[in-house]
Structures are given as structure tokens and as C-alpha cells.
Design a protein around this motif. Structure first.
Motif, PDB file in Angstrom:
ATOM      1  N   ALA A 111      -4.778  -3.335  19.179  1.00 53.37           N
ATOM      2  CA  ALA A 111      -4.862  -1.990  19.764  1.00 53.37           C
ATOM      3  C   ALA A 111      -3.512  -1.286  19.789  1.00 53.37           C
ATOM      4  O   ALA A 111      -3.445  -0.050  19.820  1.00 53.37           O
ATOM      5  N   MET A 112      -2.419  -2.051  19.773  1.00 49.42           N
ATOM      6  CA  MET A 112      -1.082  -1.461  19.849  1.00 49.42           C
ATOM      7  C   MET A 112      -0.850  -0.405  18.772  1.00 49.42           C
ATOM      8  O   MET A 112      -0.192   0.608  19.011  1.00 49.42           O
ATOM      9  N   LEU A 113      -1.397  -0.647  17.587  1.00 46.97           N
ATOM     10  CA  LEU A 113      -1.130   0.231  16.450  1.00 46.97           C
ATOM     11  C   LEU A 113      -2.305   1.148  16.122  1.00 46.97           C
ATOM     12  O   LEU A 113      -2.247   1.895  15.147  1.00 46.97           O
ATOM     13  N   THR A 114      -3.346   1.076  16.935  1.00 47.55           N
ATOM     14  CA  THR A 114      -4.521   1.921  16.665  1.00 47.55           C
ATOM     15  C   THR A 114      -4.934   2.662  17.927  1.00 47.55           C
ATOM     16  O   THR A 114      -4.399   3.711  18.232  1.00 47.55           O
ATOM     17  N   LEU A 134       0.823  -1.205   0.000  1.00 49.43           N
ATOM     18  CA  LEU A 134       0.000   0.000   0.000  1.00 49.43           C
ATOM     19  C   LEU A 134       0.859   1.258   0.000  1.00 49.43           C
ATOM     20  O   LEU A 134       2.058   1.223   0.320  1.00 49.43           O
ATOM     21  N   ASP A 135       0.254   2.371  -0.313  1.00 52.80           N
ATOM     22  CA  ASP A 135       0.906   3.681  -0.234  1.00 52.80           C
ATOM     23  C   ASP A 135       1.301   3.925   1.219  1.00 52.80           C
ATOM     24  O   ASP A 135       0.443   3.913   2.112  1.00 52.80           O
ATOM     25  N   PRO A 136       2.588   4.137   1.515  1.00 53.85           N
ATOM     26  CA  PRO A 136       3.023   4.311   2.912  1.00 53.85           C
ATOM     27  C   PRO A 136       2.433   5.540   3.587  1.00 53.85           C
ATOM     28  O   PRO A 136       2.458   5.624   4.826  1.00 53.85           O
ATOM     29  N   ASP A 137       1.892   6.481   2.819  1.00 54.01           N
ATOM     30  CA  ASP A 137       1.317   7.689   3.421  1.00 54.01           C
ATOM     31  C   ASP A 137      -0.148   7.522   3.812  1.00 54.01           C
ATOM     32  O   ASP A 137      -0.731   8.433   4.420  1.00 54.01           O
ATOM     33  N   LEU A 138      -0.741   6.395   3.485  1.00 57.68           N
ATOM     34  CA  LEU A 138      -2.133   6.162   3.863  1.00 57.68           C
ATOM     35  C   LEU A 138      -2.257   6.015   5.376  1.00 57.68           C
ATOM     36  O   LEU A 138      -1.357   5.474   6.035  1.00 57.68           O
ATOM     37  N   PRO A 139      -3.372   6.452   5.956  1.00 55.85           N
ATOM     38  CA  PRO A 139      -3.570   6.222   7.388  1.00 55.85           C
ATOM     39  C   PRO A 139      -3.730   4.730   7.658  1.00 55.85           C
ATOM     40  O   PRO A 139      -4.401   4.026   6.886  1.00 55.85           O
ATOM     41  N   PHE A 140      -3.126   4.268   8.728  1.00 52.38           N
ATOM     42  CA  PHE A 140      -3.203   2.839   9.064  1.00 52.38           C
ATOM     43  C   PHE A 140      -4.517   2.554   9.786  1.00 52.38           C
ATOM     44  O   PHE A 140      -4.929   3.281  10.684  1.00 52.38           O
ATOM     45  N   GLY A 141      -5.154   1.464   9.396  1.00 56.47           N
ATOM     46  CA  GLY A 141      -6.390   1.045  10.052  1.00 56.47           C
ATOM     47  C   GLY A 141      -6.779  -0.334   9.583  1.00 56.47           C
ATOM     48  O   GLY A 141      -6.154  -0.910   8.683  1.00 56.47           O
ATOM     49  N   VAL A 184       3.848   2.303  10.539  1.00 52.97           N
ATOM     50  CA  VAL A 184       3.600   0.984  11.134  1.00 52.97           C
ATOM     51  C   VAL A 184       4.628  -0.032  10.639  1.00 52.97           C
ATOM     52  O   VAL A 184       5.232  -0.774  11.427  1.00 52.97           O
ATOM     53  N   LEU A 185       4.854  -0.063   9.332  1.00 55.72           N
ATOM     54  CA  LEU A 185       5.801  -1.034   8.781  1.00 55.72           C
ATOM     55  C   LEU A 185       7.211  -0.787   9.299  1.00 55.72           C
ATOM     56  O   LEU A 185       7.966  -1.738   9.576  1.00 55.72           O
ATOM     57  N   THR A 186       7.573   0.465   9.493  1.00 52.47           N
ATOM     58  CA  THR A 186       8.898   0.804  10.010  1.00 52.47           C
ATOM     59  C   THR A 186       9.088   0.272  11.421  1.00 52.47           C
ATOM     60  O   THR A 186      10.195  -0.126  11.804  1.00 52.47           O
ATOM     61  N   ARG A 187       8.011   0.227  12.187  1.00 59.50           N
ATOM     62  CA  ARG A 187       8.105  -0.224  13.582  1.00 59.50           C
ATOM     63  C   ARG A 187       8.583  -1.663  13.703  1.00 59.50           C
ATOM     64  O   ARG A 187       9.115  -2.047  14.737  1.00 59.50           O
ATOM     65  N   PHE A 188       8.363  -2.456  12.689  1.00 61.75           N
ATOM     66  CA  PHE A 188       8.760  -3.862  12.758  1.00 61.75           C
ATOM     67  C   PHE A 188      10.220  -4.079  12.360  1.00 61.75           C
ATOM     68  O   PHE A 188      10.745  -5.177  12.558  1.00 61.75           O
ATOM     69  N   GLU A 189      10.855  -3.082  11.810  1.00 57.27           N
ATOM     70  CA  GLU A 189      12.185  -3.261  11.234  1.00 57.27           C
ATOM     71  C   GLU A 189      13.292  -3.373  12.272  1.00 57.27           C
ATOM     72  O   GLU A 189      14.374  -3.868  11.989  1.00 57.27           O
TER      73      GLU A 189
END
Length: 463
Positions: free
Chosen positions: A346-349, A326-333, A361-366
Motif C-alpha cells: 500500500a505504501m506505493l499505491t 520498464l518505461d519509467p513514465d508508465l503508471p506504477f501498479g 517509485v524506483l527513485t524512492r529506493f535510491e
């Protein structure tokens, strides 16, 4: 300060726990030694030296397979697999310690209450009252399939099952055997008085159990009840049943919100909130100097596995791989609900300090989330722990560790003495069972305001 911090070592009897990819670190010994009994014996001695209250054994009943709809990422990086049964270690660990207690995770969704009650009575006998049960309802789809189900039981129904499971357990522990049933009377040729051992005759929606309980009452009768749940249903279940409750959150303020909410719910269930201890998670990297701690964390980051971290997030029921294109600038949900672990979702929302984008969000897993770690020399780490302790309103922490046993050894040698000097941590253990050590009442049995007590009282009144 009058209130002292409680510490549990957060553990699993697996090759790796929450230290994704850290099996590659040259000082990590757990993935080679987790199946060696001597490893766990020395581990117990280390924790008792550090005056830890308990070792808390998490557990799962399946492989994480939501991420990329595959088991391979989890298996490849040893994400909580291979995994052994933690209950089988406790006798050996208890035999070389006098005060360290043991919390074991067992699911109410797949195991029958009768056998589980005997397991915990046995362990409570063998440890002289140093046992606790971490009640979980299980959140892995693979676990459901391992026990013959095509799909996971829905989230709230799992808690309905757990409620009745606890009721059956309380009847077995508190109601089945009277005090003094074991008489050893040579004149009447009676070892156990059959008039003091009773069937429970539970006939409910999910379980039917005649009884009696096969084990005589242990020191605590009912083990100390641990539970973790931040969903609406989970918090209510914890407030009703649990004595020690684990809550997570990205900030001390969010953790305090959950802690305060659970204590208020406990009052509605007729319980004294003072009979509940709240724990949160703690990540520490300590060195003799700040520079040494930073170098440690840098080394940990260099071997981190983003794949394993993403696979573990699958416990939420959401496949993070679906967001990678997905477009990395989209709001995560989320565009659907799942029957997975609500606290993970709930951790990411709802628990995030601010709305996140897909890219964030994806960066957090790196790499390990630095903001969730306290990194520094002993004084700096003690400062961070004290601040989190005071701001969050918790009673203690589940201490995570990335390199085992090195991180725990460093904590015991470097941080514990500083906390003790500040009056934040005990220098000696209280005597007695785990329940007596945790609570001021000094009683091994559950207090009268706990829901299990109604079965005890009903039994006493009917005699």
C-alpha cells in the motif's frame, strides 16, 4: 497540553535494522556489537535515561529473498541478518532498569501457543510486569520454508490462525490458574493447591491444548498486546485484540484515517477505544544546529544502500526488480495479488499521496526518503514531532534511528528536554506495570471489555 507523547525505540537484535547500508558509516556500532550483552545493557540505560516507554523489538523468521529472487542482496547488506532472538536479552536489560518496558515480536503462524505463553509469563515475572507481545502473522516466503511449508499460508488464513492462537493464550493466562493457587501451606504439605489449577482443554480448528499453563499468574497475567496491520483483516484483528497498534502512512492525514478506523472497529467489538494506544513511525535526524543535522543526513545518504531498500520491499511479495526494465513514465501498479505484507504494498499505491510512475517509485529506493524525516536543530525537530503528533491523532511513536547508538543519544540529549519543557513528554515515569503506565485505569490486568476477559469471567462464574 494534557496528552503526553509515548515513545518506543524501534529495534532489532540484528546487525542492521532499517538503516540500509549504514553499517558503512564510521559512527555506527550496532553491526559489530549487536551480539554483545553489554551493548544492550548500556542501550537499556540510555532509553531509561530518556524516559522511553519501551524498546520495541521487531523480528523475522527468514531472509528477504523476493527481490531478484535471491537472498544475496539481503545477506550482502545485512538486511535484518544476522539476527538473534530478542527474548534472550530482556532479563539482562530489565535488571539494570526499573521502568523501561519491552515489546517482543513473536509470530502466531509458526510457533505453538503453549510454549509461547510460558515464555511471556516468565518474562512478565522477571521484569515485574514490563512485558508486551507484538503479535505478527509473518510475511516472508523463506520463513514458511524454514518451518517446513512449501508456500506461505494465505494472508487472511494467517489471521484466522492468529485469532485462535490468541484464544488459546488467553485461556492459559487468564483461565488456567486461580488467584491464590500458590498457597505454601506447611500444615497440609501443599505448595500449590491443585484444586485451583485447571486444564483448559482447548480443541479447535488449528490447535489442541490440554493444559494447565505451566507458569503461575504474573503481574499482568496477559502481556500488553501490540499489533501492526493496515490491511482490512489486519485492522479488524488489531481492533479486536490489540492494546497498542502501529499504523503507517505517508501523511499525518492518512495515519489519522487508519487510527480513526481502528477505533471505530474497536467499538464494534465491544471495546472502549480509550483502551487502545495508536503509534506511528518517526524518523529524526537532530543536530545542535540545523547545519549540523543537514550534514548528518547528507552523510547518511552517501552510504545508503538502494539494493537493501529494494530487498526489504520484497516483504510486500512484489519484486521491484521486475520494474527496473520498464518505461519509467508508465503508471506504477501491480498486476497480481500476493500473500505478503499488505501495508508494504500500500505504501506505493493506495497510501501514496498521488499516483506514482515507475520512475518515481524506483527513485524512492535510491536514498532515504527525506519527506519521511524530521531534520533540524532541537527546536525544529520538536516542532515537527508536535505537528505530526497533533495532526495524526496518534498517542506515540516508534522512533527509528539510522546510526546506533548515536542517533538515540542525540535524541535523548537534545530533543527530550525540549519536549519536556513544552509539556509534551513526561519528566518522570508512572509507577506500576506497563499496562498501568499506559492506561489511566491504573490496573495491571486487561480491562473487562477486552475479549480475553470473557475467559476470566467464565472461570470465575464456574467456580
Amino acid at each position: 497540553m494534557s496528552k503526553e507523547i509515548l515513545f518506543n525505540a524501534f529495534e532489532m537484535t540484528s546487525a542492521m535494522h532499517n538503516s540500509h547500508g549504514l553499517w558503512k558509516h564510521p559512527e555506527n556500532k550496532r553491526h559489530r556489537n549487536y551480539k554483545d550483552l553489554n551493548y544492550w545493557i548500556e542501550y537499556a540505560k540510555l532509553l531509561e535515561k530518556g524516559k522511553f516507554d519501551a524498546v520495541f523489538f521487531a523480528d523475522v523468521l527468514g531472509v528477504y529473498d523476493v527481490y531478484k529472487r535471491s537472498k544475496h542482496p539481503s545477506i550482502r547488506d545485512g538486511l535484518q541478518v544476522p539476527l538473534n532472538d530478542p527474548a534472550l536479552l530482556i532479563s539482562a536489560m530489565a535488571s539494570v532498569t526499573e521502568n523501561l518496558s519491552f515489546a517482543i515480536t513473536v509470530s502466531t503462524t509458526y510457533e505453538q501457543p503453549f510454549g509461547n505463553a510460558r515464555r511471556f509469563s516468565t518474562l512478565d515475572h522477571l521484569t515485574k510486569g514490563r512485558i508486551a507481545w507484538n503479535v505478527v502473522t509473518s510475511y516472508l516466503p523463506n520463513a514458511a520454508r524454514n518451518f517446513g511449508l512449501e508456500d506461505m499460508i494465505k494472508h487472511d488464513e494467517r489471521y484466522n490462525i492468529a485469532d485462535e492462537y490468541l484464544e488459546v493464550s488467553y485461556k492459559l493466562w487468564e483461565n488456567s490458574w486461580e488467584d491464590g493457587a500458590f498457597v505454601e501451606d506447611h500444615e497440609t504439605n501443599t505448595l500449590v493447591d491443585p484444586e485451583k489449577v485447571h486444564e483448559i482443554n482447548h480443541d479447535g480448528h488449528y490447535f489442541k491444548v490440554e493444559g494447565p499453563h505451566l507458569s503461575e499468574p504474573s503481574l499482568q497475567r496477559t502481556p500488553v498486546i501490540y499489533q501492526a496491520g493496515t490491511s482490512e483483516r489486519g485492522r479488524d484483528f488489531a481492533a479486536k485484540h490489540a492494546e497498542c497498534i502501529f499504523v503507517g502512512g505517508p501523511t499525518p492525514e492518512r495515519i489519522r484515517f487508519y487510527a480513526d478506523d481502528i477505533r471505530k472497529r474497536a467499538v464494534k467489538h465491544g471495546r472502549n477505544p480509550e483502551n487502545i494506544k495508536i503509534f506511528s513511525f518517526l524518523n529524526v535526524v537532530v543536530g545542535n544546529t540545523t547545519e549540523e543535522a543537514e550534514e548528518k543526513f547528507k552523510a547518511y545518504t552517501s552510504v545508503w544502500s538502494a539494493e537493501a531498500a529494494k530487498a526489504q520491499y520484497g516483504a510486500s511479495g512484489y519484486d521491484i526488480a521486475e520494474y527496473e526494465e520498464l518505461d519509467p513514465d508508465l503508471p506504477f501498479g501491480y498486476n497480481k495479488s500476493t500473500e505478503g505484507g499488505h501495508y508494504k504494498a500500500a505504501m506505493l499505491t493506495t497510501d501514496a499521496p498521488k499516483p506514482l510512475t515507475v520512475g518515481e517509485v524506483l527513485t524512492r529506493f535510491e536514498s532515504p526518503d527525506r519527506s519521511s524525516f524530521i531534520i533540524g536543530n532541537p527546536e525544529e525537530v520538536a516542532d515537527g514531532i508536535q505537528a505530526q503528533f497533533e495532526k495524526s491523532g496518534v498517542d506515540g511513536f516508534n522512533l527509528n534511528h539510522l546510526v546506533t547508538p548515536g542517533d538515540l543519544e542525540s535524541f535523548v540529549e537534545l530533543v527530550v528536554p525540549v519536549l519536556q519543557e513544552r509539556g509534551l513528554y513526561k519528566k518522570e515515569y508512572k509507577q506500576g506495570t506497563l499496562r498501568e503506565k499506559l492506561f489511566s485505569q491504573g490496573e495491571p490486568l486487561l480491562p473487562n471489555d477486552h475479549p480475553a476477559a470473557k475467559f476470566r469471567r467464565a472461570f470465575v462464574e464456574s467456580k
